[in-house]
Design a protein around this motif. Structure first.
Motif, mmCIF file in Angstrom:
data_model
loop_
_atom_site.group_PDB
_atom_site.id
_atom_site.type_symbol
_atom_site.label_atom_id
_atom_site.label_comp_id
_atom_site.label_asym_id
_atom_site.label_seq_id
_atom_site.Cartn_x
_atom_site.Cartn_y
_atom_site.Cartn_z
ATOM 1 N N TRP A 1 -19.458 -26.256 3.334
ATOM 2 C CA TRP A 1 -18.974 -27.562 2.677
ATOM 3 C C TRP A 1 -19.933 -28.419 2.284
ATOM 4 C CZ3 TRP A 1 -18.949 -32.454 5.099
ATOM 5 C CH2 TRP A 1 -18.033 -33.326 4.420
ATOM 6 N N ILE A 2 -21.212 -28.592 3.130
ATOM 7 C CA ILE A 2 -22.040 -29.804 2.992
ATOM 8 C C ILE A 2 -22.929 -29.285 1.756
ATOM 9 C CG2 ILE A 2 -24.340 -30.414 3.601
ATOM 10 C CD1 ILE A 2 -23.044 -30.110 6.626
ATOM 11 N N LYS A 3 -23.329 -28.045 1.584
ATOM 12 C CA LYS A 3 -23.964 -27.530 0.629
ATOM 13 C C LYS A 3 -23.229 -27.474 -0.871
ATOM 14 C CE LYS A 3 -27.269 -24.520 2.888
ATOM 15 N NZ LYS A 3 -27.774 -22.884 2.670
ATOM 16 N N ASN A 4 -21.969 -27.342 -0.682
ATOM 17 C CA ASN A 4 -21.111 -27.483 -2.174
ATOM 18 C C ASN A 4 -21.205 -28.924 -2.619
ATOM 19 O OD1 ASN A 4 -19.288 -26.443 -4.150
ATOM 20 N ND2 ASN A 4 -17.783 -27.733 -3.203
ATOM 21 N N ILE A 5 -21.112 -29.713 -1.834
ATOM 22 C CA ILE A 5 -21.060 -31.363 -2.228
ATOM 23 C C ILE A 5 -22.508 -31.611 -2.400
ATOM 24 C CG2 ILE A 5 -21.130 -33.631 -1.451
ATOM 25 C CD1 ILE A 5 -18.612 -32.728 0.225
ATOM 26 N N LEU A 6 -23.538 -31.181 -1.954
ATOM 27 C CA LEU A 6 -24.952 -31.493 -2.355
ATOM 28 C C LEU A 6 -25.516 -31.032 -3.731
ATOM 29 C CD1 LEU A 6 -27.031 -30.970 1.096
ATOM 30 C CD2 LEU A 6 -26.035 -33.033 0.039
ATOM 31 N N ASN A 7 -24.762 -29.563 -3.895
ATOM 32 C CA ASN A 7 -25.269 -28.892 -5.341
ATOM 33 C C ASN A 7 -24.421 -29.765 -6.447
ATOM 34 O OD1 ASN A 7 -26.880 -27.111 -3.993
ATOM 35 N ND2 ASN A 7 -25.102 -25.690 -3.786
ATOM 36 N N LYS A 8 -23.155 -30.197 -6.196
ATOM 37 C CA LYS A 8 -22.322 -30.738 -6.988
ATOM 38 C C LYS A 8 -23.012 -32.038 -7.327
ATOM 39 C CE LYS A 8 -18.401 -29.820 -5.870
ATOM 40 N NZ LYS A 8 -16.850 -29.998 -5.521
ATOM 41 N N LYS A 9 -23.369 -32.881 -6.168
ATOM 42 C CA LYS A 9 -23.791 -34.409 -6.119
ATOM 43 C C LYS A 9 -22.451 -35.257 -6.279
ATOM 44 C CE LYS A 9 -28.567 -33.639 -7.835
ATOM 45 N NZ LYS A 9 -29.120 -33.850 -6.561
ATOM 46 N N SER B 1 -30.570 -35.220 2.054
ATOM 47 C CA SER B 1 -31.227 -34.879 0.649
ATOM 48 C C SER B 1 -31.724 -36.452 -0.070
ATOM 49 C CB SER B 1 -30.195 -34.435 -0.336
ATOM 50 O OG SER B 1 -29.306 -35.124 -0.713
ATOM 51 N N GLU B 2 -32.154 -36.353 -1.208
ATOM 52 C CA GLU B 2 -32.468 -37.799 -2.016
ATOM 53 C C GLU B 2 -31.196 -38.413 -2.103
ATOM 54 O OE1 GLU B 2 -34.452 -36.126 -5.183
ATOM 55 O OE2 GLU B 2 -36.588 -36.287 -4.116
ATOM 56 N N ASP B 3 -30.044 -37.844 -2.081
ATOM 57 C CA ASP B 3 -28.905 -38.605 -2.530
ATOM 58 C C ASP B 3 -27.964 -38.722 -1.348
ATOM 59 O OD1 ASP B 3 -29.148 -38.349 -5.803
ATOM 60 O OD2 ASP B 3 -29.379 -36.243 -4.989
ATOM 61 N N PHE B 4 -27.896 -38.011 -0.158
ATOM 62 C CA PHE B 4 -26.845 -37.860 0.576
ATOM 63 C C PHE B 4 -27.264 -38.080 2.076
ATOM 64 C CE2 PHE B 4 -24.770 -35.823 -2.662
ATOM 65 C CZ PHE B 4 -23.369 -36.357 -2.639
ATOM 66 N N VAL B 5 -26.473 -38.936 2.946
ATOM 67 C CA VAL B 5 -26.623 -39.266 4.313
ATOM 68 C C VAL B 5 -25.445 -38.475 5.056
ATOM 69 C CG1 VAL B 5 -26.305 -40.923 6.293
ATOM 70 C CG2 VAL B 5 -27.945 -41.172 4.124
ATOM 71 N N LEU B 6 -25.682 -37.515 6.165
ATOM 72 C CA LEU B 6 -24.643 -37.365 6.900
ATOM 73 C C LEU B 6 -24.169 -37.875 8.073
ATOM 74 C CD1 LEU B 6 -22.804 -34.351 6.826
ATOM 75 C CD2 LEU B 6 -24.517 -33.559 8.296
ATOM 76 N N ARG C 1 -27.819 -44.839 -5.378
ATOM 77 C CA ARG C 1 -29.241 -44.504 -6.243
ATOM 78 C C ARG C 1 -29.994 -43.504 -5.439
ATOM 79 N NH1 ARG C 1 -30.101 -49.202 -3.836
ATOM 80 N NH2 ARG C 1 -32.281 -49.495 -2.672
ATOM 81 N N LYS C 2 -30.666 -42.636 -6.352
ATOM 82 C CA LYS C 2 -31.623 -41.606 -5.304
ATOM 83 C C LYS C 2 -32.717 -42.516 -5.003
ATOM 84 C CE LYS C 2 -32.252 -37.707 -7.542
ATOM 85 N NZ LYS C 2 -32.887 -36.740 -8.497
ATOM 86 N N LEU C 3 -33.147 -42.057 -3.730
ATOM 87 C CA LEU C 3 -34.256 -42.877 -2.904
ATOM 88 C C LEU C 3 -35.554 -42.086 -3.412
ATOM 89 C CD1 LEU C 3 -34.743 -41.078 -0.533
ATOM 90 C CD2 LEU C 3 -33.073 -42.195 0.850
#
Length: 254
Positions: free
Chosen positions: A244-252, A57-62, A118-120
């Motif tokens: 688990w991944i989607k929960n964190i991405l949604n909450k940021k 996502s714009e905020d996260f790397v796995l 920061r959001k890329l």
């Protein structure tokens, strides 16, 4: 007697997985073309590459949980050549979000999200990759790849330019038999067995990509031995951790 010695050696190798599985190199691969695999990220400590990762996502790397070190971590996104990094544009400090049930690679749950400072800005050089929604199996007969900045053979210096290689999926039943039942749940096996293609030290945390979808995260092999085709490569199955991944991405946040 020989069987007993072999079993003891195998058990010893398994105890080394958590220590030697991290970081993986691409074996028998080639350089990634420009403007492709724009999701790839280099996970770094003190400016040095330690693991692979990939933008989701714009905020996260796995990446893999075993890549975590008790030191400030950064990611580099937007280049295939680690000698060509524009610090202010391509380098991001991160907050680590390890899977809460992770203990060691050989026990499973070897997965971690990194929240960017920061959001890329997404562009032709930076694009997230789609995540698998369902489990993938060897019988699906799909073509898969793994990529990374690790070295090209055991104990050789890592490379600066991103490399990739095709890897075949291995039936979980076959993989479990080879590992004598010591595989954790929620994994995928691909490459390293019945092929000379695979990963090794230098690229853990990178994605297993099938049909342009990230299905796995590089986790471990046997004792860092990259002289294939003797042992399967093991990946964390992304589909088993999707909620688990989607929960964190949604909450940021973790």
């Amino acid at each position: 007697m020989m069987h007993a010695v072999h079993d003891l050696m195998f058990l010893y190798l398994l105890t080394c997985l958590g220590q030697n599985g991290h970081g993986s190199e691409i074996i028998n691969g080639k350089n990634v073309p420009q403007n492709s695999m724009q999701y790839m990220a280099s996970v770094q400590i003190d400016g040095k590459h330690v693991c692979g990762g990939f933008l989701v996502s714009e905020d996260f790397v796995l990446t893999a949980a075993h890549c975590y070190k008790n030191s400030p971590m950064e990611v580099v996104i937007g280049t295939h050549n680690l000698k060509k990094v524009k610090r202010k544009k391509m380098r991001y400090s991160v907050k680590t979000c390890k899977h809460p049930q992770y203990d060691k690679a050989q026990s499973g749950n070897d997965i971690m999200l990194l929240k960017l400072s920061r959001k890329l800005q997404l562009d032709k050089k930076v694009k997230p990759i789609q995540l698998a929604r369902t489990e993938i199996k060897a019988k699906d007969n799909v073509k898969c790849q793994v990529a990374g900045w690790g070295s090209t053979e055991t104990s050789v210096k890592a490379v600066d330019v991103l490399r990739w290689v095709d890897v075949p999926l291995i039936a979980l039943k076959t993989c479990t038999k080879i590992f004598k039942g010591k595989l954790p749940e929620g994994v995928i096996c691909a490459g390293g067995y019945d092929t000379e293609n695979g990963f090794c030290q230098g690229d853990s945390g990178g994605p297993l990509v099938c049909n342009r979808t990230a299905v796995g995260v590089v986790s471990f092999n046997i004792d860092g031995n990259c002289k294939y085709p003797n042992w399967p490569n093991v990946y964390t199955d992304i589909s088993t951790h999707l909620s688990w991944i989607k929960n964190i991405l949604n909450k940021k946040q973790c």
